[in-house]
Design a protein around this motif. Structure first.
Motif, PDB file in Angstrom:
ATOM      1  N   LEU A   1       0.868  -1.122   0.014  1.00  0.00           N
ATOM      2  CA  LEU A   1       0.026  -0.115   0.022  1.00  0.00           C
ATOM      3  C   LEU A   1       1.026   1.297  -0.045  1.00  0.00           C
ATOM      4  N   ASP A   2       0.650   2.200  -0.852  1.00  0.00           N
ATOM      5  CA  ASP A   2       1.420   3.512  -0.925  1.00  0.00           C
ATOM      6  C   ASP A   2       0.292   4.536  -0.470  1.00  0.00           C
ATOM      7  N   ASN A   3      -0.335   4.385   0.559  1.00  0.00           N
ATOM      8  CA  ASN A   3      -1.311   5.501   1.146  1.00  0.00           C
ATOM      9  C   ASN A   3      -2.248   5.635  -0.020  1.00  0.00           C
TER      10      ASN A   3
ATOM     11  N   VAL B   1       1.331  -6.940   4.950  1.00  0.00           N
ATOM     12  CA  VAL B   1       0.965  -5.608   4.474  1.00  0.00           C
ATOM     13  C   VAL B   1       2.146  -4.890   4.484  1.00  0.00           C
TER      14      VAL B   1
ATOM     15  N   TYR C   1       3.461  -1.104   4.170  1.00  0.00           N
ATOM     16  CA  TYR C   1       2.460   0.082   3.973  1.00  0.00           C
ATOM     17  C   TYR C   1       3.494   1.370   3.838  1.00  0.00           C
TER      18      TYR C   1
ATOM     19  N   PRO D   1       2.318   5.447   6.275  1.00  0.00           N
ATOM     20  CA  PRO D   1       1.143   4.576   6.742  1.00  0.00           C
ATOM     21  C   PRO D   1      -0.011   5.642   7.522  1.00  0.00           C
TER      22      PRO D   1
ATOM     23  N   GLU E   1      -2.467   4.167   9.813  1.00  0.00           N
ATOM     24  CA  GLU E   1      -2.148   3.068  10.712  1.00  0.00           C
ATOM     25  C   GLU E   1      -2.821   2.847  11.963  1.00  0.00           C
TER      26      GLU E   1
ATOM     27  N   THR F   1       7.959   3.422   5.736  1.00  0.00           N
ATOM     28  CA  THR F   1       7.656   2.054   5.247  1.00  0.00           C
ATOM     29  C   THR F   1       7.267   1.183   6.632  1.00  0.00           C
TER      30      THR F   1
END
Length: 73
Positions: free
Chosen positions: A3-5, A32, A34, A37, A40, A67
């Motif tokens: 996931l890249d925000n 995951v 991220y 994040p 989070e 990350t």
């Protein structure tokens, strides 16, 4: 999963909830990764993810450039 925000708020929550439900239906390891994040708190607030590693590109408390890696428990 990387996931890249990608999204925030209710869309992020729905995606995470669906990921958990999918893993519950078909048990498998889920990791995951991220980047940035910002959501989070929601991820950890589910009680289902455990933070296992942090990599920072920049110093400071800002999550941007950070990350984090989590595993679904």
């Amino acid at each position: 999963m990387f996931l890249d925000n990608p999204f925030r708020g209710s869309v992020f929550a729905a995606a995470v909830d669906r990921l958990i439900a999918s893993a519950d239906r078909s048990p498998r390891p889920v990791t995951v990764v991220y980047f940035n994040p910002v959501e989070e708190a929601y991820l950890l607030g589910t009680g289902r993810f455990r933070h296992v590693r942090t990599v920072r590109r920049r110093s400071g408390d800002d999550v941007f450039g950070t990350t984090r890696v989590y595993v679904l428990t």
